[in-house]
Design an enzyme around this catalytic site. Structure first.
Site, PDB file in Angstrom:
ATOM      1  N   GLU A  94       0.840  -1.194   0.000  1.00  0.00           N
ATOM      2  CA  GLU A  94       0.000   0.000   0.000  1.00  0.00           C
ATOM      3  C   GLU A  94       0.873   1.241   0.000  1.00  0.00           C
ATOM      4  OE1 GLU A  94      -3.464  -1.932   2.915  1.00  0.00           O
ATOM      5  OE2 GLU A  94      -2.420  -0.092   3.498  1.00  0.00           O
ATOM      6  N   VAL A 144      -0.327   6.447   9.262  1.00  0.00           N
ATOM      7  CA  VAL A 144       0.045   5.037   9.378  1.00  0.00           C
ATOM      8  C   VAL A 144      -1.203   4.171   9.224  1.00  0.00           C
ATOM      9  CG1 VAL A 144      -0.255   4.939  11.901  1.00  0.00           C
ATOM     10  CG2 VAL A 144       1.361   3.377  10.785  1.00  0.00           C
ATOM     11  N   HIS A 145      -1.003   2.975   8.708  1.00  0.00           N
ATOM     12  CA  HIS A 145      -2.062   1.961   8.653  1.00  0.00           C
ATOM     13  C   HIS A 145      -1.525   0.748   9.412  1.00  0.00           C
ATOM     14  CE1 HIS A 145      -4.836  -0.863   6.099  1.00  0.00           C
ATOM     15  NE2 HIS A 145      -5.208  -0.764   7.359  1.00  0.00           N
ATOM     16  N   ILE A 146      -1.964   0.620  10.649  1.00  0.00           N
ATOM     17  CA  ILE A 146      -1.502  -0.484  11.492  1.00  0.00           C
ATOM     18  C   ILE A 146      -2.021  -1.805  10.937  1.00  0.00           C
ATOM     19  CG2 ILE A 146      -1.692  -1.507  13.802  1.00  0.00           C
ATOM     20  CD1 ILE A 146       0.145   0.967  13.673  1.00  0.00           C
TER      21      ILE A 146
END
Length: 280
Positions: A94, A144-146
């Site tokens: 991503e 951020v995308h955890i």
């Protein structure tokens, strides 16, 4: 009398500019790319409510460009964009993105993907420095995308690592930066995993839910948020989970298929007490 009136009017105008608010948002747009079933015009109708938007799950730079162009069409204003490199531990990757209204926000410098030497993040956070056009105050936007992972343990590791990332942001940009860490954390703000970062910063949204349930009007989890320092110089005026299916008149089924399974988080803030732009 006319001169006094004009002077007063000028003072009021300058004052309004000096204390202008900036509307900030964060939104996981679930595989944002240019494809037939992705309703980018509808996304732009929602995103126009903010001046600056952090986007997660960008699958292609073309998708982010399409959003920028759609925002220009719906607002009749100039917008800009910034995309990170793709990141991920497997073939699935991503990107992160920022889009902003040029009349309200200007890009300064420092676009950086975090160098994760211990490989704690599946998708390393992305950040850059911007300024409010009205009062020239600088702020750092990070996103951020955890990872969702197989269990909460996978998520908790990355949430705990945000403490080190937060310290890195403060050391990298300015001595006293106005930092906004935005994204999809896949973790509720009440989780014990937040304990470390909470000594320095906290999620702004603590009630409600931001992921769309399959049932119309229902929301499931509060995974999306904006984090600011506990002693932040940012004056937060308001925050909200924007119920975009209701705004667009969509069922949750259609919204999940064509827009996103996440609702955006919007905030209104004032940066007048932050450091004026200068050298790091």
């Amino acid at each position: 009398m006319k001169k006094i009136f004009l002077a007063a009017l000028m003072l009021l105008t300058l004052s309004a500019q000096a204390f202008a608010d900036v509307r900030i948002g964060t939104w996981n747009l679930e595989h944002l790319s240019v494809r037939p079933n992705k309703d980018i015009p509808s996304i732009a109708k929602v995103a126009q409510h903010v001046d600056f938007l952090a986007v997660q799950e960008v699958m292609s730079e073309e998708g982010l460009l399409a959003l920028k162009n759609a925002l220009e069409q719906v607002t009749h204003e100039k917008w800009s964009m910034l995309a990170s490199d793709a990141s991920g531990r497997s073939s699935y990757k991503e990107m992160y993105g920022f889009v902003w209204r040029d009349s309200a926000v200007t890009y300064l410098d420092g676009a950086t993907t975090y160098i994760d030497r211990r490989d704690l993040f599946a998708r390393e956070p992305f950040s850059a420095r911007f300024k409010s056009t009205a009062d020239k105050s600088a702020f750092v936007a990070a996103t951020v995308h955890i990872v969702y992972g197989k269990s909460t343990k996978d998520r908790s590791k990355e949430i705990t690592a945000l403490g080190d990332y937060w310290d890195w942001l403060g050391q990298t940009y300015t001595k006293k930066p106005a930092i906004l860490l935005m994204g999809d954390f896949n973790t509720k703000p009440t989780s014990p995993a937040w304990a470390d970062i909470r000594t320095r910063a906290s999620p702004l949204v603590t009630d409600g839910a931001s992921t769309l349930s399959v049932k119309d009007g229902k929301f499931a989890n509060l995974y999306d948020n904006i984090i600011v320092a506990n002693d932040s110089p940012i004056k937060v005026k308001s925050t909200q989970i924007f119920n975009y299916p209701a705004f667009l008149g969509m069922t949750h089924e259609k919204a999940r298929k064509t827009v996103s399974d996440h609702a955006p988080i919007f905030m209104q803030a004032q940066f007048t007490n932050t450091l004026a732009v200068g050298k790091n």
